[in-house]
Design an enzyme around this catalytic site. Structure first.
Site, short mmCIF file in Angstrom:
data_model
loop_
_atom_site.label_atom_id
_atom_site.label_comp_id
_atom_site.label_asym_id
_atom_site.label_seq_id
_atom_site.Cartn_x
_atom_site.Cartn_y
_atom_site.Cartn_z
N CYS A 1 0.85 -1.19 0.00
CA CYS A 1 0.00 0.00 0.00
C CYS A 1 0.89 1.25 0.00
O CYS A 1 1.72 1.41 0.89
CB CYS A 1 -0.90 -0.01 1.23
SG CYS A 1 -1.71 1.56 1.58
N GLU A 2 0.70 2.09 -1.00
CA GLU A 2 1.57 3.26 -1.08
C GLU A 2 1.22 4.33 -0.04
O GLU A 2 2.00 5.24 0.19
CB GLU A 2 1.54 3.87 -2.48
CG GLU A 2 0.26 4.52 -2.89
CD GLU A 2 0.31 5.08 -4.29
OE1 GLU A 2 -0.28 6.14 -4.51
OE2 GLU A 2 0.95 4.47 -5.18
N GLN B 1 -4.70 -0.69 -5.08
CA GLN B 1 -5.37 -1.83 -5.71
C GLN B 1 -6.11 -1.42 -6.98
O GLN B 1 -6.09 -2.13 -7.99
CB GLN B 1 -6.34 -2.50 -4.73
CG GLN B 1 -7.01 -3.72 -5.32
CD GLN B 1 -7.85 -4.46 -4.31
OE1 GLN B 1 -7.57 -4.44 -3.12
NE2 GLN B 1 -8.87 -5.14 -4.79
N HIS C 1 -6.10 -5.81 2.91
CA HIS C 1 -5.14 -4.73 3.12
C HIS C 1 -4.76 -4.69 4.59
O HIS C 1 -5.62 -4.47 5.45
CB HIS C 1 -5.74 -3.39 2.69
CG HIS C 1 -5.95 -3.30 1.22
ND1 HIS C 1 -5.22 -2.46 0.42
CD2 HIS C 1 -6.82 -3.95 0.39
CE1 HIS C 1 -5.62 -2.59 -0.83
NE2 HIS C 1 -6.59 -3.50 -0.87
N CYS D 1 -3.28 -2.45 6.08
CA CYS D 1 -3.53 -1.12 6.64
C CYS D 1 -4.94 -1.03 7.23
O CYS D 1 -5.21 -0.18 8.08
CB CYS D 1 -3.30 -0.02 5.60
SG CYS D 1 -4.28 -0.17 4.10
#
Length: 188
Positions: A77-78, A119, A147, A149
């Site tokens: 995840c950026e 995504q 995810h 996160c």
């Protein structure tokens, strides 16, 4: 691969210090090197184009759906630099019988996922790469992922899956074709 190993390792050391850790204690001495090696592996798709994976193209006369389901992947995840992982389903209908090697579909997912990513963008990059490389009648890509996160921080909902899709050509324009591909993905 890393532009500047020393700078990257020092950044990890500084992060440890900023978080209240001692980067010189025994368990953390090699952590910066290990973290950079991990990022090099996880970001090995940087600078690569998923379209370049479609090197094997054949004229087979096949003009029906080709689907590779459940392609496992992991990405980063950026927004939080923690992993997300799941499966991708990649389908297309060849135009004029033009097909590619099945492994190429998985390779395109691999290249697109190995970088800081969203995504939604991952899904779109795979679909566009296949569409650009083969000009098929239709392309459908679905990505299902968890995810970390959302699992480890913030809302803390382990097991929640995010599903994204991109439909091009006949899969976008024809609801019956879309229903057929969704049934193939979900029912085998």
């Amino acid at each position: 691969m890393t532009q500047n190993h020393e700078m990257a390792e020092e950044a990890i050391r500084q992060l440890l210090v900023a978080m209240g850790e001692d980067p010189n204690r025994e368990g953390l001495l090699d952590t910066p090197k290990r973290v950079i090696k991990m990022y090099e592996e996880m970001w090995s798709g940087l600078g690569k184009d998923p379209k370049d994976e479609f090197t094997a193209v054949f004229s087979e006369g096949h003009e029906e759906v080709i689907l590779v389901r459940d392609i496992p992947f992991y990405s980063m995840c950026e927004h939080h630099l923690v992993p997300f992982y799941g499966v991708a389903h990649v389908a297309y209908i060849p135009s004029e019988g033009k097909v590619t090697g099945l492994s190429k579909l998985a390779r395109a997912v691999e290249v697109a996922s190995k970088r800081p990513q969203l995504q939604e963008r991952l899904t779109a990059q795979v679909a566009s790469a296949l569409d650009d490389a083969l000009s098929p009648v239709g392309v459908f890509v679905m990505v299902e992922a968890e995810h970390l996160c959302m699992t480890m921080r913030g809302i803390k909902k382990p097991g929640a899956k995010t599903v994204t899709t991109v439909a091009k050509g006949i899969f976008k324009d024809n609801i019956d074709q879309r229903k057929e591909i969704l049934a193939m993905i979900h029912n085998g």
